[in-house]
Design a protein around this motif. Sequence first.
Motif, PDB file in Angstrom:
ATOM      1  N   ILE A 246      14.072  19.844  23.834  1.00 63.91           N
ATOM      2  CA  ILE A 246      13.802  20.961  22.940  1.00 63.91           C
ATOM      3  C   ILE A 246      13.781  22.263  23.726  1.00 63.91           C
ATOM      4  CG2 ILE A 246      12.071  22.009  21.407  1.00 63.91           C
ATOM      5  CD1 ILE A 246      13.493  19.620  20.186  1.00 63.91           C
ATOM      6  N   ASN A 247      14.323  23.296  23.138  1.00 63.87           N
ATOM      7  CA  ASN A 247      14.209  24.652  23.672  1.00 63.87           C
ATOM      8  C   ASN A 247      13.529  25.516  22.627  1.00 63.87           C
ATOM      9  OD1 ASN A 247      17.134  23.665  24.899  1.00 63.87           O
ATOM     10  ND2 ASN A 247      15.863  24.783  26.354  1.00 63.87           N
ATOM     11  N   MET A 248      12.487  26.227  23.044  1.00 62.33           N
ATOM     12  CA  MET A 248      11.808  27.117  22.106  1.00 62.33           C
ATOM     13  C   MET A 248      11.086  28.209  22.886  1.00 62.33           C
ATOM     14  SD  MET A 248       8.559  24.854  20.780  1.00 62.33           S
ATOM     15  CE  MET A 248       6.999  24.848  21.676  1.00 62.33           C
ATOM     16  N   PRO A 249      10.839  29.365  22.260  1.00 67.97           N
ATOM     17  CA  PRO A 249      10.153  30.463  22.949  1.00 67.97           C
ATOM     18  C   PRO A 249       8.704  30.116  23.247  1.00 67.97           C
ATOM     19  CG  PRO A 249      10.468  30.987  20.633  1.00 67.97           C
ATOM     20  CD  PRO A 249      11.243  29.732  20.899  1.00 67.97           C
ATOM     21  N   LEU A 250       8.161  30.728  24.297  1.00 69.32           N
ATOM     22  CA  LEU A 250       6.775  30.506  24.682  1.00 69.32           C
ATOM     23  C   LEU A 250       5.914  31.627  24.108  1.00 69.32           C
ATOM     24  CD1 LEU A 250       7.231  29.589  28.466  1.00 69.32           C
ATOM     25  CD2 LEU A 250       7.630  28.180  26.443  1.00 69.32           C
ATOM     26  N   ILE A 251       4.778  31.240  23.536  1.00 69.89           N
ATOM     27  CA  ILE A 251       3.844  32.223  22.984  1.00 69.89           C
ATOM     28  C   ILE A 251       2.456  31.846  23.483  1.00 69.89           C
ATOM     29  CG2 ILE A 251       3.003  33.379  20.905  1.00 69.89           C
ATOM     30  CD1 ILE A 251       5.401  32.318  19.409  1.00 69.89           C
ATOM     31  N   TYR A 252       2.114  32.306  24.669  1.00 73.58           N
ATOM     32  CA  TYR A 252       0.781  32.014  25.194  1.00 73.58           C
ATOM     33  C   TYR A 252      -0.249  32.784  24.375  1.00 73.58           C
ATOM     34  CZ  TYR A 252       2.482  29.384  29.182  1.00 73.58           C
ATOM     35  OH  TYR A 252       3.050  28.422  29.970  1.00 73.58           O
ATOM     36  N   GLY A 253      -1.284  32.061  23.976  1.00 69.42           N
ATOM     37  CA  GLY A 253      -2.279  32.620  23.078  1.00 69.42           C
ATOM     38  C   GLY A 253      -2.258  31.964  21.713  1.00 69.42           C
ATOM     39  N   GLU A 254      -1.219  31.171  21.406  1.00 72.69           N
ATOM     40  CA  GLU A 254      -1.131  30.522  20.095  1.00 72.69           C
ATOM     41  C   GLU A 254      -1.934  29.231  20.024  1.00 72.69           C
ATOM     42  OE1 GLU A 254       2.675  29.023  18.943  1.00 72.69           O
ATOM     43  OE2 GLU A 254       3.295  28.630  21.005  1.00 72.69           O
ATOM     44  N   GLY A 255      -2.445  28.753  21.157  1.00 72.35           N
ATOM     45  CA  GLY A 255      -3.291  27.566  21.148  1.00 72.35           C
ATOM     46  C   GLY A 255      -2.551  26.320  20.693  1.00 72.35           C
ATOM     47  N   HIS A 256      -3.211  25.544  19.807  1.00 72.27           N
ATOM     48  CA  HIS A 256      -2.646  24.275  19.344  1.00 72.27           C
ATOM     49  C   HIS A 256      -1.402  24.470  18.477  1.00 72.27           C
ATOM     50  CE1 HIS A 256      -5.745  21.680  20.969  1.00 72.27           C
ATOM     51  NE2 HIS A 256      -6.684  22.469  20.455  1.00 72.27           N
ATOM     52  N   LYS A 257      -1.145  25.680  18.022  1.00 76.71           N
ATOM     53  CA  LYS A 257       0.066  25.918  17.234  1.00 76.71           C
ATOM     54  C   LYS A 257       1.322  25.595  18.047  1.00 76.71           C
ATOM     55  CE  LYS A 257      -1.765  29.519  14.187  1.00 76.71           C
ATOM     56  NZ  LYS A 257      -1.625  30.942  13.770  1.00 76.71           N
ATOM     57  N   ALA A 258       1.222  25.701  19.366  1.00 80.45           N
ATOM     58  CA  ALA A 258       2.380  25.401  20.215  1.00 80.45           C
ATOM     59  C   ALA A 258       2.827  23.954  20.024  1.00 80.45           C
ATOM     60  CB  ALA A 258       2.043  25.665  21.681  1.00 80.45           C
TER      61      ALA A 258
ATOM     62  N   ARG B 240       4.488  23.586  16.678  1.00 79.28           N
ATOM     63  CA  ARG B 240       5.858  24.123  16.730  1.00 79.28           C
ATOM     64  C   ARG B 240       6.793  23.129  17.409  1.00 79.28           C
ATOM     65  NH1 ARG B 240       7.680  28.520  19.439  1.00 79.28           N
ATOM     66  NH2 ARG B 240       5.878  28.668  20.829  1.00 79.28           N
ATOM     67  N   LEU B 241       6.304  22.496  18.469  1.00 80.49           N
ATOM     68  CA  LEU B 241       7.128  21.510  19.169  1.00 80.49           C
ATOM     69  C   LEU B 241       7.521  20.379  18.219  1.00 80.49           C
ATOM     70  CD1 LEU B 241       8.338  20.156  21.701  1.00 80.49           C
ATOM     71  CD2 LEU B 241       6.071  19.178  22.141  1.00 80.49           C
ATOM     72  N   GLN B 242       6.574  19.874  17.446  1.00 85.97           N
ATOM     73  CA  GLN B 242       6.877  18.782  16.516  1.00 85.97           C
ATOM     74  C   GLN B 242       7.857  19.228  15.429  1.00 85.97           C
ATOM     75  OE1 GLN B 242       3.088  16.197  15.728  1.00 85.97           O
ATOM     76  NE2 GLN B 242       2.376  18.209  16.392  1.00 85.97           N
ATOM     77  N   GLU B 243       7.710  20.461  14.963  1.00 86.98           N
ATOM     78  CA  GLU B 243       8.654  20.976  13.964  1.00 86.98           C
ATOM     79  C   GLU B 243      10.060  21.052  14.535  1.00 86.98           C
ATOM     80  OE1 GLU B 243       6.959  24.672  12.859  1.00 86.98           O
ATOM     81  OE2 GLU B 243       5.407  23.807  11.566  1.00 86.98           O
ATOM     82  N   GLU B 244      10.174  21.458  15.794  1.00 86.19           N
ATOM     83  CA  GLU B 244      11.492  21.507  16.434  1.00 86.19           C
ATOM     84  C   GLU B 244      12.046  20.094  16.632  1.00 86.19           C
ATOM     85  OE1 GLU B 244      13.347  24.176  17.112  1.00 86.19           O
ATOM     86  OE2 GLU B 244      11.785  25.369  16.125  1.00 86.19           O
ATOM     87  N   ILE B 245      11.179  19.148  16.958  1.00 85.57           N
ATOM     88  CA  ILE B 245      11.629  17.764  17.117  1.00 85.57           C
ATOM     89  C   ILE B 245      12.180  17.233  15.800  1.00 85.57           C
ATOM     90  CG2 ILE B 245      10.847  15.404  17.558  1.00 85.57           C
ATOM     91  CD1 ILE B 245       8.854  16.556  19.577  1.00 85.57           C
ATOM     92  N   LEU B 246      11.508  17.546  14.693  1.00 83.17           N
ATOM     93  CA  LEU B 246      11.951  17.076  13.377  1.00 83.17           C
ATOM     94  C   LEU B 246      13.325  17.618  13.007  1.00 83.17           C
ATOM     95  CD1 LEU B 246       8.643  17.255  11.298  1.00 83.17           C
ATOM     96  CD2 LEU B 246       9.981  15.206  11.814  1.00 83.17           C
TER      97      LEU B 246
END
Length: 616
Positions: free
Chosen positions: A213-225, A228-234
């Motif tokens: 997976i490739n996706m942008p990094l957003i430090y500060g988003e906590g568990h949302k990261a 987001r990873l699971q959404e990209e996997i889907l």
Amino acid sequence: MRLLKVSSLTFREFFEPDVPKYAILSHTWEKEEVLFEDIHLKEQARSKIGYKKVVKACNLARSQGYKYIWIDTCCIDKSSSAELTEAINSMYRWYKESDVCYAFLSDVSGRDFEISAPDELRESRWFTRGWTLQELIAPDNVEFYGSDWQSIGNKKNDTLCSIIADITKIDEGVLRGKDIFDISIARRMYWASGRETTRIEDLAYSLLGIFDINMPLIYGEGHKAFRRLQEEILKTTDDQSIFAWYNYTLDGSPVDILAQSPSDFSESGRISPYTPFRVNRKATAITNQGIAVELPILSLPSPLHTEHSPFEEIEAILDCQLGSTPGTFPTIRLRSVERGGNRIQRHYYRIMGETTSVKENIDLDLLTKDVVGFDPTQLDQDLYKDARENLVWNCKIETIIITRRTPKPNQVDTAHIPWSLSLLASEYPPDDTPFWLALFCPSTLTVDIADIYPKQRWDKSLRQMRVSSIPQIQYGLGQVRRIEGAINLNVRFESSASSFAERITLILGRKSFDRRDSYLKPWCRIYKPQMDAAQIPDYVQNYNSLDRAVTQIFPSGELPESTPESTSIRISEIDPQVLLNVKVRIMEVSGRFYYIVNVVYSWDEDYYYGGMRLLE
């Protein structure tokens, strides 16, 4: 790609396909690591504790004939968010394309290490960090070194490979080079479930390469990261094992269909892909209403549902393998958001429950015609038609939407139906709904409050009675009945024909009607003559403690369970045509729910409201 020249400790940048052979270092970050800016200031770099590690790694690479090495602490300019994003998204590939990876275990002595007694290796911090998972899997050639830079062995060595597999739970085949993408999503998450990172977001970012997976990094988003990873996997896979996770601390609670962190997959090590994927299965889609997915579902027959438990619960069968027995599928528990099946796609939310297998649920084991277990993808075959007739479950394949919104847990019941999403919101209000006594009376009827119990839950200015908290343990045990308060009222009726006064007691309560119904509905009763204010606390306590002696105060032949939502009495024997009626109903006012108590009197068969007439 920025590499460190091992002979001079200087940087040089390369662009593909002109990247030379290089070594790469895998380690755990310690105090005073050498950073990107330190390389340009040699004296500053030498003063740091981590400088020795950089020099030792360079010396080892040079002794093996490599001119360049990549070290994450100093080869990334972390002051540039763009470079950091590119590096983290490329890191798995960089480790994979390296010629050799040096895994440096700073807390293991290489000189004294004995492969026959690997306890020190098992306790190494290196095996607990999130980033080192991909650093172990991606490279084909991983050499382990102790704190003194003495060799421990290669990850492919038979004995060491078995030890590492036992420590990390990673398949030995993967350590030896098997394609990682043949492993289920759930099992790959399982490998990461016991690992930690300094930043919460890195729990997700360290797994980007594991799932390609490739996706942008957003430090500060906590568990949302991780969400987001699971959404990209889907978006890239049809592997439904991504839903096969379990968190025992949330058991019985409504949860998001997607996990909050890799630790939620700590029980998912037995999940493997189901090889014969259904090619005609509809694609899983992420919508603004939730995740639309096609699943075989098992549901209880409708006769087991009542008007007071209308929210159907189903077991959804995931298209992946549970354990080693063919035809054993994991299931997840879902509860419908609305009643009825009028919608093209039903909406559900997930109830946390331990992942079980279909065979355990329905006791179906087919061992004929080369079929083992229950295959929900072949329901139309005659072999299964006969077996389905003996099931107590209804089974069908359906496309449903699993909502990402879940009901908010409160102090009373952490698993109740999401009334804010439900079509039955007016029937099932939240558990903290207050009683609102509306006393806007006509000129012929005057109702005054003489006494209130309990006073601490009565708001005089609003004429509202706050309800008590019901212990959660009482839910699911059958009928629940509760008196919330008692109000002594003085009623005066005056008309041109007659006038008289009465003292009555109004009792307000809540009850459930069915074992499967975790909601309480309001009820009310009025009594004449008025109850002694000193006796009311004992009466309420006896009623709420399920003391059957309280039935003596009810009219002959009636039980507390028969308490209605409305009640009436004759005000005076002088004029039998005058009746006082009290009714409680659930109403929404300005976005809030209330138990509205309406006072109504009838005279000569005409009804006059002494309550909230405007709200009707």
